[in-house]
Design an enzyme around this catalytic site. Structure first.
Site, short mmCIF file in Angstrom:
data_model
loop_
_atom_site.label_atom_id
_atom_site.label_comp_id
_atom_site.label_asym_id
_atom_site.label_seq_id
_atom_site.Cartn_x
_atom_site.Cartn_y
_atom_site.Cartn_z
CE1 TYR A 4 -3.56 -3.53 5.58
CE2 TYR A 4 -4.11 -4.30 7.67
CZ TYR A 4 -3.14 -4.41 6.95
OH TYR A 4 -2.40 -5.22 6.74
CE1 TYR B 216 -3.91 -1.79 0.39
CE2 TYR B 216 -2.24 -3.39 2.59
CZ TYR B 216 -3.81 -2.84 1.46
OH TYR B 216 -4.73 -4.48 1.15
CG ASN C 127 -12.54 0.71 6.02
OD1 ASN C 127 -12.09 0.89 5.22
ND2 ASN C 127 -13.16 -0.76 5.39
CG ASN D 221 -15.27 3.71 4.41
OD1 ASN D 221 -16.22 3.76 4.57
ND2 ASN D 221 -14.96 2.75 3.64
CG HIS E 230 -7.08 5.11 0.72
ND1 HIS E 230 -7.80 5.62 0.94
CD2 HIS E 230 -7.83 4.16 1.46
CE1 HIS E 230 -9.33 5.81 1.40
NE2 HIS E 230 -8.93 4.24 1.81
#
Length: 189
Positions: free
Chosen positions: A64, A14, A66, A112, A19
């Site tokens: 993460y 990631y 969320n 989120n 993001h």
């Protein structure tokens, strides 16, 4: 004491995703300020140091995206710090790429990570730096877009965008967030 939370997802897969701009900003701030973000506490990587005489905590949640609010809540509860002393940095689809928007309150806007922060803090009132990533082309699923790496063209501009965010964070350490918003809002790099 000020605390800065960059939102993102942990792991090499990631690292360069849209993001993860919040992580990128915290990493750059850590480098500039000489703060090692190496302590694994509060379900996050945390570092602390002094910037111009102000104690600063840098936080990268490992939950993460969320579940980002879990790390923030754990940090708040442990240190008994007010949310007023926090700035959250994250990607924003509704801000054009290359611009930043500073706000003191607002809804999650479909993000989120911010939904989790609001859920765990019980308020929409917290300082934030929204870093523009623009919206994808029609038909491109948003989840795929935010979890994709920046394009080669975007990567060329990224260092300046990240640096502008760090400049805003540093300014906010010595000035009110109102003054910081007036100076940096909408600033294109």
């Amino acid at each position: 004491m000020k605390w800065i939370v960059g939102l993102g997802n942990p792991g090499a897969a990631y690292r360069n995703n849209r993001h993860n701009i919040g992580f990128m900003v915290v990493d750059r701030a850590a480098e500039r300020w000489g703060i090692a973000v190496t302590q694994n506490k509060f379900k996050a990587m945390v570092g602390e140091g002094f910037v111009g005489g102000v104690k600063v905590h840098l936080i990268k949640p490992l939950t993460y995206m969320n579940l980002s609010g879990e790390s923030m809540r754990a940090f708040m509860d442990f240190y008994k710090v007010p949310l007023d002393d926090c700035i959250v940095v994250y990607d924003d689809l509704d801000t054009p790429f290359g611009q930043i928007r500073l706000r003191m309150q607002g809804s999650a806007g479909g993000h989120n990570g911010i939904k989790s922060v609001i859920q765990h803090t019980g308020t929409q009132q917290f300082n934030r730096i929204r870093v523009g990533i623009s919206r994808p082309a029609p038909g491109y699923p948003i989840v795929d877009y935010v979890l994709a790496d920046f394009t080669k063209e975007e990567q060329k501009a990224l260092p300046d965008i990240v640096q502008t965010c760090v400049d805003a964070l540093e300014y906010a350490l010595e000035h009110s967030f109102d003054k910081t918003m007036a100076k940096f809002n909408g600033q294109a790099t």
